[in-house]
Scaffold this motif. Sequence first.
Motif, PDB file in Angstrom:
ATOM      1  N   ASP A  30      30.432  37.315  41.132  1.00 53.94           N
ATOM      2  CA  ASP A  30      30.158  35.876  41.158  1.00 53.94           C
ATOM      3  C   ASP A  30      31.419  35.061  40.830  1.00 53.94           C
ATOM      4  O   ASP A  30      31.375  34.115  40.048  1.00 53.94           O
ATOM      5  CB  ASP A  30      29.021  35.538  40.195  1.00 53.94           C
ATOM      6  N   ILE A  31      32.510  35.436  41.454  1.00 57.60           N
ATOM      7  CA  ILE A  31      33.772  34.727  41.245  1.00 57.60           C
ATOM      8  C   ILE A  31      33.759  33.468  42.092  1.00 57.60           C
ATOM      9  O   ILE A  31      33.582  33.518  43.300  1.00 57.60           O
ATOM     10  CB  ILE A  31      34.973  35.624  41.600  1.00 57.60           C
ATOM     11  N   ARG A  32      33.956  32.334  41.417  1.00 56.75           N
ATOM     12  CA  ARG A  32      33.913  31.047  42.108  1.00 56.75           C
ATOM     13  C   ARG A  32      35.209  30.264  41.983  1.00 56.75           C
ATOM     14  O   ARG A  32      35.339  29.193  42.581  1.00 56.75           O
ATOM     15  CB  ARG A  32      32.764  30.213  41.567  1.00 56.75           C
ATOM     16  N   SER A  33      36.131  30.770  41.180  1.00 54.91           N
ATOM     17  CA  SER A  33      37.410  30.078  41.024  1.00 54.91           C
ATOM     18  C   SER A  33      38.486  31.093  40.663  1.00 54.91           C
ATOM     19  O   SER A  33      38.190  32.217  40.274  1.00 54.91           O
ATOM     20  CB  SER A  33      37.309  29.005  39.939  1.00 54.91           C
ATOM     21  N   THR A  34      39.716  30.659  40.808  1.00 50.68           N
ATOM     22  CA  THR A  34      40.835  31.500  40.400  1.00 50.68           C
ATOM     23  C   THR A  34      41.681  30.732  39.407  1.00 50.68           C
ATOM     24  O   THR A  34      41.741  29.507  39.478  1.00 50.68           O
ATOM     25  CB  THR A  34      41.714  31.893  41.602  1.00 50.68           C
ATOM     26  N   PRO A  35      42.298  31.387  38.461  1.00 52.09           N
ATOM     27  CA  PRO A  35      42.203  32.835  38.271  1.00 52.09           C
ATOM     28  C   PRO A  35      40.908  33.222  37.568  1.00 52.09           C
ATOM     29  O   PRO A  35      40.413  32.494  36.713  1.00 52.09           O
ATOM     30  CB  PRO A  35      43.403  33.151  37.383  1.00 52.09           C
ATOM     31  N   THR A  36      40.365  34.345  37.951  1.00 47.83           N
ATOM     32  CA  THR A  36      39.248  34.970  37.256  1.00 47.83           C
ATOM     33  C   THR A  36      39.620  36.429  37.064  1.00 47.83           C
ATOM     34  O   THR A  36      40.000  37.103  38.013  1.00 47.83           O
ATOM     35  CB  THR A  36      37.946  34.869  38.065  1.00 47.83           C
ATOM     36  N   TYR A  37      39.555  36.876  35.832  1.00 49.08           N
ATOM     37  CA  TYR A  37      39.888  38.266  35.508  1.00 49.08           C
ATOM     38  C   TYR A  37      38.593  39.016  35.219  1.00 49.08           C
ATOM     39  O   TYR A  37      37.770  38.552  34.430  1.00 49.08           O
ATOM     40  CB  TYR A  37      40.783  38.347  34.271  1.00 49.08           C
ATOM     41  N   ILE A  38      38.428  40.159  35.844  1.00 46.47           N
ATOM     42  CA  ILE A  38      37.317  41.056  35.543  1.00 46.47           C
ATOM     43  C   ILE A  38      37.912  42.248  34.812  1.00 46.47           C
ATOM     44  O   ILE A  38      38.782  42.937  35.343  1.00 46.47           O
ATOM     45  CB  ILE A  38      36.586  41.527  36.819  1.00 46.47           C
ATOM     46  N   VAL A  39      37.450  42.470  33.590  1.00 44.96           N
ATOM     47  CA  VAL A  39      37.999  43.540  32.764  1.00 44.96           C
ATOM     48  C   VAL A  39      36.931  44.609  32.582  1.00 44.96           C
ATOM     49  O   VAL A  39      35.832  44.325  32.093  1.00 44.96           O
ATOM     50  CB  VAL A  39      38.466  43.004  31.390  1.00 44.96           C
ATOM     51  N   ASP A  40      37.267  45.812  32.989  1.00 42.76           N
ATOM     52  CA  ASP A  40      36.405  46.981  32.815  1.00 42.76           C
ATOM     53  C   ASP A  40      35.041  46.800  33.486  1.00 42.76           C
ATOM     54  O   ASP A  40      34.066  47.405  33.070  1.00 42.76           O
ATOM     55  CB  ASP A  40      36.250  47.300  31.329  1.00 42.76           C
TER      56      ASP A  40
END
Length: 70
Positions: A30-40
């Motif tokens: 559900d990434i809607r903007s940057t930057p978005t970090y997904i960790v693990d």
Amino acid sequence: FDTQVVRDAFDSMGVQAKVTRAIRLAQNYDIRSTPTYIVDGRYRVQPTAQNTHKKTAETALALIRQQTQP
């Protein structure tokens, strides 16, 4: 600079597969903007009105360090 070489690379199966995967991951997380970090695969970190880009990156790095400690 050969624009045809760039077009051919962009249209290649390898690049198209990576773009398709990136789109699928963005939808799944559900990434809607940057930057978005997904960790693990569990934590989503992104800037807010109170949280600068630098602070967001620092938070993501702290989570990465936490997840990689034995």
